[in-house]
Design an enzyme around this catalytic site. Structure first.
Site, mmCIF file in Angstrom:
data_model
loop_
_atom_site.group_PDB
_atom_site.id
_atom_site.type_symbol
_atom_site.label_atom_id
_atom_site.label_comp_id
_atom_site.label_asym_id
_atom_site.label_seq_id
_atom_site.Cartn_x
_atom_site.Cartn_y
_atom_site.Cartn_z
ATOM 1 C CB SER A 188 43.618 52.561 44.254
ATOM 2 O OG SER A 188 44.173 51.308 44.475
ATOM 3 C CG ASP A 211 48.291 52.040 50.724
ATOM 4 O OD1 ASP A 211 48.287 52.743 49.690
ATOM 5 O OD2 ASP A 211 47.748 50.920 50.804
ATOM 6 C CG HIS A 219 44.779 51.332 49.330
ATOM 7 N ND1 HIS A 219 45.861 51.876 48.672
ATOM 8 C CD2 HIS A 219 43.917 50.915 48.352
ATOM 9 C CE1 HIS A 219 45.673 51.797 47.362
ATOM 10 N NE2 HIS A 219 44.502 51.212 47.136
HETATM 11 C C1 LIG Z 1 46.278 34.596 45.867
HETATM 12 C C2 LIG Z 1 46.331 35.270 44.516
HETATM 13 C C3 LIG Z 1 47.619 35.996 44.360
HETATM 14 C C4 LIG Z 1 47.629 37.012 43.253
HETATM 15 C C5 LIG Z 1 48.967 37.739 43.256
HETATM 16 C C6 LIG Z 1 48.746 39.163 43.098
HETATM 17 C C7 LIG Z 1 48.414 39.488 41.663
HETATM 18 C C8 LIG Z 1 47.596 40.735 41.597
HETATM 19 C C9 LIG Z 1 48.234 41.802 42.392
HETATM 20 C C10 LIG Z 1 48.652 42.893 41.772
HETATM 21 C C11 LIG Z 1 49.185 43.986 42.549
HETATM 22 C C12 LIG Z 1 48.260 45.155 42.497
HETATM 23 C C13 LIG Z 1 47.871 45.519 41.100
HETATM 24 C C14 LIG Z 1 46.707 46.424 40.961
HETATM 25 C C15 LIG Z 1 46.223 46.950 42.255
HETATM 26 C C16 LIG Z 1 45.042 47.842 42.086
HETATM 27 C C17 LIG Z 1 44.898 48.754 43.269
HETATM 28 C C18 LIG Z 1 43.461 49.072 43.527
HETATM 29 O O1 LIG Z 1 42.778 49.657 42.721
HETATM 30 S S1 LIG Z 1 42.843 48.503 45.008
HETATM 31 C C19 LIG Z 1 41.084 48.707 44.897
HETATM 32 C C20 LIG Z 1 40.617 50.118 44.974
HETATM 33 N N1 LIG Z 1 39.163 50.087 44.976
HETATM 34 C C21 LIG Z 1 38.400 51.035 44.410
HETATM 35 O O2 LIG Z 1 38.863 51.999 43.891
HETATM 36 C C22 LIG Z 1 36.901 50.807 44.417
HETATM 37 C C23 LIG Z 1 36.467 50.638 42.982
HETATM 38 N N2 LIG Z 1 35.081 50.387 42.795
HETATM 39 C C24 LIG Z 1 34.380 49.433 43.414
HETATM 40 O O3 LIG Z 1 34.798 48.753 44.312
HETATM 41 C C25 LIG Z 1 33.030 49.232 42.850
HETATM 42 O O4 LIG Z 1 32.798 50.217 41.860
HETATM 43 C C26 LIG Z 1 31.885 49.349 43.863
HETATM 44 C C27 LIG Z 1 32.043 48.332 44.917
HETATM 45 C C28 LIG Z 1 31.969 50.742 44.450
HETATM 46 C C29 LIG Z 1 30.556 49.148 43.148
HETATM 47 O O5 LIG Z 1 30.789 48.341 42.006
HETATM 48 P P1 LIG Z 1 29.625 47.503 41.388
HETATM 49 O O6 LIG Z 1 30.143 46.866 40.173
HETATM 50 O O7 LIG Z 1 28.373 48.334 41.291
HETATM 51 O O8 LIG Z 1 29.422 46.451 42.554
HETATM 52 P P2 LIG Z 1 28.806 45.022 42.502
HETATM 53 O O9 LIG Z 1 27.632 45.037 43.392
HETATM 54 O O10 LIG Z 1 28.676 44.509 41.115
HETATM 55 O O11 LIG Z 1 29.989 44.225 43.243
HETATM 56 C C30 LIG Z 1 31.123 43.833 42.547
HETATM 57 C C31 LIG Z 1 32.047 43.255 43.584
HETATM 58 O O12 LIG Z 1 32.567 44.309 44.352
HETATM 59 C C32 LIG Z 1 32.598 43.937 45.725
HETATM 60 N N3 LIG Z 1 31.748 44.846 46.458
HETATM 61 C C33 LIG Z 1 30.620 45.438 46.005
HETATM 62 N N4 LIG Z 1 30.148 46.291 46.955
HETATM 63 C C34 LIG Z 1 30.970 46.155 48.013
HETATM 64 C C35 LIG Z 1 31.001 46.745 49.299
HETATM 65 N N5 LIG Z 1 30.110 47.659 49.680
HETATM 66 N N6 LIG Z 1 31.997 46.388 50.157
HETATM 67 C C36 LIG Z 1 32.914 45.474 49.769
HETATM 68 N N7 LIG Z 1 32.963 44.874 48.575
HETATM 69 C C37 LIG Z 1 31.984 45.227 47.702
HETATM 70 C C38 LIG Z 1 32.081 42.556 45.848
HETATM 71 O O13 LIG Z 1 33.164 41.644 45.877
HETATM 72 C C39 LIG Z 1 31.308 42.380 44.567
HETATM 73 O O14 LIG Z 1 31.403 41.070 44.099
HETATM 74 P P3 LIG Z 1 30.280 40.033 44.551
HETATM 75 O O15 LIG Z 1 30.580 38.797 43.744
HETATM 76 O O16 LIG Z 1 28.956 40.683 44.219
HETATM 77 O O17 LIG Z 1 30.488 39.832 46.024
#
Ligand SMILES: CCCCCCCC/C=C/CCCCCCCC(=O)SCCNC(=O)CCNC(=O)[C@H](O)C(C)(C)COP(=O)(O)OP(=O)(O)OC[C@H]1O[C@@H](n2cnc3c(N)ncnc32)[C@H](O)[C@@H]1OP(=O)(O)O
Length: 461
Positions: A272, A366, A400
């Site tokens: 990603s 994706d 994805h």
């Molecule tokens: C309406 C608005 C419109 C906006 C228009 C659009 C503008 C923006 C769009 C741009 C287009 C795209 C641009 C960029 C795209 C990027 C593409 C990507 O990368 S997609 C994502 C890919 N994901 C990953 O690679 C995973 C990366 N790592 C992680 O997710 C984290 O490292 C981790 C979850 C593995 C652990 O992180 P950590 O910091 O330890 O976790 P923490 O407990 O602090 O949680 C932080 C946050 O993360 C979410 N979370 C955590 N654990 C989970 C889980 N098991 N399942 C789902 N979500 C999880 C959660 O939201 C946490 O936040 P909280 O506030 O604690 O809920």
């Protein structure tokens, strides 16, 4: 200890405990005594027995059932946040009362159907909406619980047997080394022995933190793998505003100076947002031999990228192109602008500058963005500049989040850039098959390109 317990204990394998629950006396007309114990003792057999690596297949069989007895197998595990993931399969035992998931198809009505020996794992789904299975502490296992329940009812019938199996992340002897050298915030996983080992730098995407689980599973196969954080971790930038390649250059140099990492170059594995960072690293930095991207973009996205006096702006996006699917979840697949058009071309990563081989892993369903389009345009760009054609492996029905094998597919979860849950795409069975194949493709790619020269001819930086 009662006779049942004695019988049960006699069945216990040295390493696999299981608690047989006395199902209670059979309700035989006339109140006769229960059937003989041997016909009541149902047992579960895992292979390997007590523990296995998370990305390894697991044999599951049930013995001591009645001929063609109908049962429901229910698998569950809790992640480190205590969230429950569950899956169940409906089965019918063979004439001899044995049920081997490698030979017996799951019947309709469960989490999956058909001959799916690993269905109970890849079909696990969270009770908590928008939750993804991640492993934060790779030094501890996931504890898989398996229950055998009478019949196909809902709710299911009585518990006939249950057992636990550990799914590990670190193979015996693989070392986990926290790295806090210079600005680097990372964890290095080293195979047993002195190496030197082919080195890989592993990058996840938007979300921050330091996901280690893919890196450590890869290290189990003989690679020295550096899981690298790049924002939202310790004293790294809190937000994804801009990235400086000099930080990633430091990580490459750290690896190539390491006595247990084989030169002359390292591999990069990016998913990603981590994918386009790897492509930018490959384009501007030295010491990279092979780059594998999982559902990445060939344009810089989400944050400004800088290297020396070079600046690559993030690809533009338009929130008006966010769709809402029939479940009310955001679909951002069309949000990004086309990096081939007009000013958006400034975000296209100059892949032609790279001196490495490329592998693009693509989930064709994706919904984060158009990964196949990006891979094809990246390939055209490389070839138009006289470079080797990259390998592209496309997976129909995969979304994805292509993770290591047997991670359950995450259909939707919070997108920390968009600020709301988004759909990631994918169909669970196809996605699971894609994960298994992609994992083999990635290992083969790195073994092919990082192990090319005998270790004696390496020239380090
Ligand atoms: C309406 C608005 C419109 C906006 C228009 C659009 C503008 C923006 C769009 C741009 C287009 C795209 C641009 C960029 C795209 C990027 C593409 C990507 O990368 S997609 C994502 C890919 N994901 C990953 O690679 C995973 C990366 N790592 C992680 O997710 C984290 O490292 C981790 C979850 C593995 C652990 O992180 P950590 O910091 O330890 O976790 P923490 O407990 O602090 O949680 C932080 C946050 O993360 C979410 N979370 C955590 N654990 C989970 C889980 N098991 N399942 C789902 N979500 C999880 C959660 O939201 C946490 O936040 P909280 O506030 O604690 O809920």
């Amino acid at each position: 200890m009662g006779q049942v317990a004695a019988l049960s204990l006699s069945r216990l394998s040295a390493r696999c405990w299981q608690r047989l629950l006395w199902p209670g006396p059979a309700r035989i007309p006339g109140g006769l005594a229960a059937r003989s114990l041997s016909s009541m003792a149902t047992s579960i057999r895992f292979s390997p027995a007590a523990r296995s690596l998370f990305d390894e297949p697991l044999g599951i069989a049930v013995q001591g059932l009645g001929p063609r007895q109908q049962v429901t197998l229910r698998a569950s595990l809790r992640d480190e946040a205590g969230e429950l993931f569950e899956a169940h399969g409906r089965y019918q035992a063979a004439d001899d009362g044995e049920l081997d998931l490698a030979r017996c198809p799951a019947l309709p009505g469960g989490s999956f159907s058909g001959l799916e020996p690993m269905g109970l794992l890849w079909a696990l789904q969270p009770r908590k909406p928008f939750w993804r299975l991640v492993k934060k502490d790779v030094q501890t296992p996931f504890r898989l619980q398996l229950e055998v329940l009478e019949g196909h009812g809902d709710p299911p019938g009585q518990l006939l047997a249950q057992a636990e199996h550990e799914r590990l992340f670190l193979r015996d002897g693989v070392r986990r080394v926290p790295v806090r050298e210079g600005r680097i915030r990372a964890t290095l996983f080293l195979p047993p022995g002195n190496g030197p080992f082919p080195g890989i730098i592993d990058l996840y995407g938007t979300g921050g933190g330091l996901p280690e689980y893919r890196a450590c599973l890869l290290a189990n196969y003989g690679f020295a793998v550096l899981a690298l954080a790049f924002y939202g971790y310790e004293d790294l930038p809190k937000e994804m505003k801009e990235f400086h390649l000099e930080y990633f250059e430091e990580a490459i140099n750290y690896m190539l100076k390491h006595t247990q990492v084989k030169g002359p170059g390292v591999g990069l594995l990016g998913f990603s947002k981590g994918g386009d960072l790897c492509l930018s690293m490959a384009s501007f930095l030295k010491g990279i031999t092979a780059t594998a991207v999982i559902n990445g973009s060939v344009a810089n996205v989400g944050a400004v990228l800088r290297y020396k006096d070079i600046t690559i702006p993030p690809l533009g996006a338009d929130a008006k192109r966010i769709k809402i699917n029939k479940s009310g979840i955001a679909d951002i697949v069309d949000v990004l602008n086309n990096p081939l058009e007009g000013p958006n071309r400034r975000s296209f990563i100059p892949l032609e500058k790279a001196e490495c081989r490329f592998l693009f892993i693509v989930g064709q369903d994706d919904h984060n963005w158009k990964s196949e389009f990006f891979a094809v345009e990246g390939s055209k760009h490389l070839q138009a500049h006289g470079k080797e054609k990259p390998e592209i492996v496309c997976y129909p029905g995969a979304g994805h989040y292509i993770e290591p094998p047997f991670f359950p597919m995450c259909a939707a979860s919070m997108h920390l850039l968009v600020g709301k849950p988004v759909m990631w795409g994918g169909e669970p069975k196809a996605h699971s098959e894609a994960q298994r194949d992609a994992w083999q493709q990635i290992q083969a790619f790195f073994h092919r390109h990082l192990n090319g020269k005998p270790s004696g001819t390496t020239n380090k930086l």
